[in-house]
Design a protein around this motif. Sequence first.
Motif, PDB file in Angstrom:
ATOM      1  N   LEU A 112     -14.580 105.769 139.168  1.00 36.18           N
ATOM      2  CA  LEU A 112     -15.276 104.618 139.114  1.00 36.18           C
ATOM      3  C   LEU A 112     -14.382 103.251 139.255  1.00 36.18           C
ATOM      4  O   LEU A 112     -15.163 102.088 139.154  1.00 36.18           O
ATOM      5  N   MET A 113     -13.318 103.626 138.650  1.00 38.90           N
ATOM      6  CA  MET A 113     -12.283 102.160 138.352  1.00 38.90           C
ATOM      7  C   MET A 113     -12.261 101.064 139.309  1.00 38.90           C
ATOM      8  O   MET A 113     -11.890  99.852 139.086  1.00 38.90           O
ATOM      9  N   PRO A 161     -23.862 113.064 143.457  1.00 40.46           N
ATOM     10  CA  PRO A 161     -25.283 112.680 144.265  1.00 40.46           C
ATOM     11  C   PRO A 161     -24.636 111.619 145.467  1.00 40.46           C
ATOM     12  O   PRO A 161     -25.208 111.385 146.508  1.00 40.46           O
ATOM     13  N   LEU A 162     -23.612 111.206 145.266  1.00 44.86           N
ATOM     14  CA  LEU A 162     -22.970 109.995 146.378  1.00 44.86           C
ATOM     15  C   LEU A 162     -22.362 110.429 147.523  1.00 44.86           C
ATOM     16  O   LEU A 162     -22.586 110.251 148.741  1.00 44.86           O
ATOM     17  N   PRO A 165     -27.772 110.730 136.557  1.00 46.46           N
ATOM     18  CA  PRO A 165     -26.815 110.377 137.626  1.00 46.46           C
ATOM     19  C   PRO A 165     -26.567 109.132 137.850  1.00 46.46           C
ATOM     20  O   PRO A 165     -27.451 108.147 137.720  1.00 46.46           O
ATOM     21  N   VAL A 166     -25.166 108.945 138.248  1.00 42.76           N
ATOM     22  CA  VAL A 166     -24.781 107.438 138.494  1.00 42.76           C
ATOM     23  C   VAL A 166     -25.305 107.141 139.872  1.00 42.76           C
ATOM     24  O   VAL A 166     -25.242 107.749 140.930  1.00 42.76           O
ATOM     25  N   VAL A 170     -15.843 118.383 151.192  1.00 40.11           N
ATOM     26  CA  VAL A 170     -17.173 118.936 150.994  1.00 40.11           C
ATOM     27  C   VAL A 170     -17.245 120.313 151.419  1.00 40.11           C
ATOM     28  O   VAL A 170     -16.915 120.812 152.483  1.00 40.11           O
ATOM     29  N   ALA A 171     -17.655 120.969 150.690  1.00 36.95           N
ATOM     30  CA  ALA A 171     -17.833 122.596 150.698  1.00 36.95           C
ATOM     31  C   ALA A 171     -19.020 122.858 151.370  1.00 36.95           C
ATOM     32  O   ALA A 171     -20.305 122.369 150.922  1.00 36.95           O
ATOM     33  N   CYS A 172     -19.005 123.898 152.221  1.00 41.50           N
ATOM     34  CA  CYS A 172     -20.438 124.114 152.789  1.00 41.50           C
ATOM     35  C   CYS A 172     -21.221 125.220 152.424  1.00 41.50           C
ATOM     36  O   CYS A 172     -22.522 125.375 152.521  1.00 41.50           O
ATOM     37  N   SER A 173     -20.731 125.689 151.058  1.00 37.89           N
ATOM     38  CA  SER A 173     -21.353 126.611 150.372  1.00 37.89           C
ATOM     39  C   SER A 173     -20.947 126.908 149.007  1.00 37.89           C
ATOM     40  O   SER A 173     -19.676 126.186 148.821  1.00 37.89           O
TER      41      SER A 173
END
Length: 259
Positions: free
Chosen positions: A66-67, A115-116, A25-26, A143-146
Motif C-alpha cells: 500500500l506504499m 479483495p481488490l 478488509p482494506v 491470479v490462481a484459477c483454483s
Amino acid sequence: MKDILTRAGMADCKPLATPAAVNQPVSPSDEVYYNPTQYRRIVGALQYLTITRPDLSYAVNHLCQLMHSPTNDHWGLVKRVLRYIRGTLDYGLRLFVSGSSVIHAYSNSDWAGCPLDRKSTGGYAVFLRTNLVSWLSRKQRTVACSSTEAEYKALADVSAEVTWIMSLLRELGLHSGDPPTLWCDNLRATYLCANPVFHAKTKHVEIDFHFVRDKVASGELRVNYVSIKDQLADIFTKPLPGPRFAALRDKLNVVAHHP
C-alpha cells in the motif's frame, strides 16, 4: 521496536493481541494520509523487524503493498501492528542447539484472499530440525484459477528455497543426506507432485510449478499432507484469531525472552 514506536508517537499505546484484524478488509479510500513519507518510513523500518519477528511477516507484507498511495485506513493498519508490537516488546525468535540437519518445511496459500485483485497470498516456513531458518509471506504474481493452483505455486516457492538451503548445507559439509519433507494442507496439490496423470488436466498451471514434480520424482524432496490445524505456514497467509495466532507463533519459536 521501541525506536519505531517512538517515531510513530505510540510509545505508550494500548497493546493488542494480533497484528491484523480478521474481519477488517482494506477497501479503496480517497482519504489520502496527510504524511505518506511517515507511512513509508515506519513500514520500511517494520520490514527490518521481520528479520527476527516472523509473526509480523503477513501484516508487514500487506502494508508494503500500500506504499504507493497510503490512505487514513492504511495508517490505521500500521497503528494496529504497532499496538501489537507494544505488547510483545520482549518477544523474539529463539534458536536451539541441534546436532541434526534434517529439513522440513510448511507451505500454504490463501486462495484469492485479496479483495481488490483476487490474487492469493502464499507463505512458507522452513525448519532445520526445530529451528525456524527461513520464512516468507508474499502475494502471488498471477491470479490462481483454483485453490490447488495457488497451493502448488506456494509449494514451488518453498521447493526453491529448500533446494538452496540444501546446497548451502552441502557446501558446509552439514547435509544429512535425507530428503527434506514438505508439508501441504491441500490433498490435490500433494497428488499433483507425485502423479503425472493429473497434469493433463492442469495445463493452465504455469510450467515452473512443475519444478516441484521434478524434485519429487528425483527423490530430492518428499511432499506430504498435513491437516489445516497443524499447518504452521497459516500465519503467513491471512489474519488469524488471537488464540490461533498465539499458538502458531509459539510453534515458530517466537517467544518472550526474560532476563
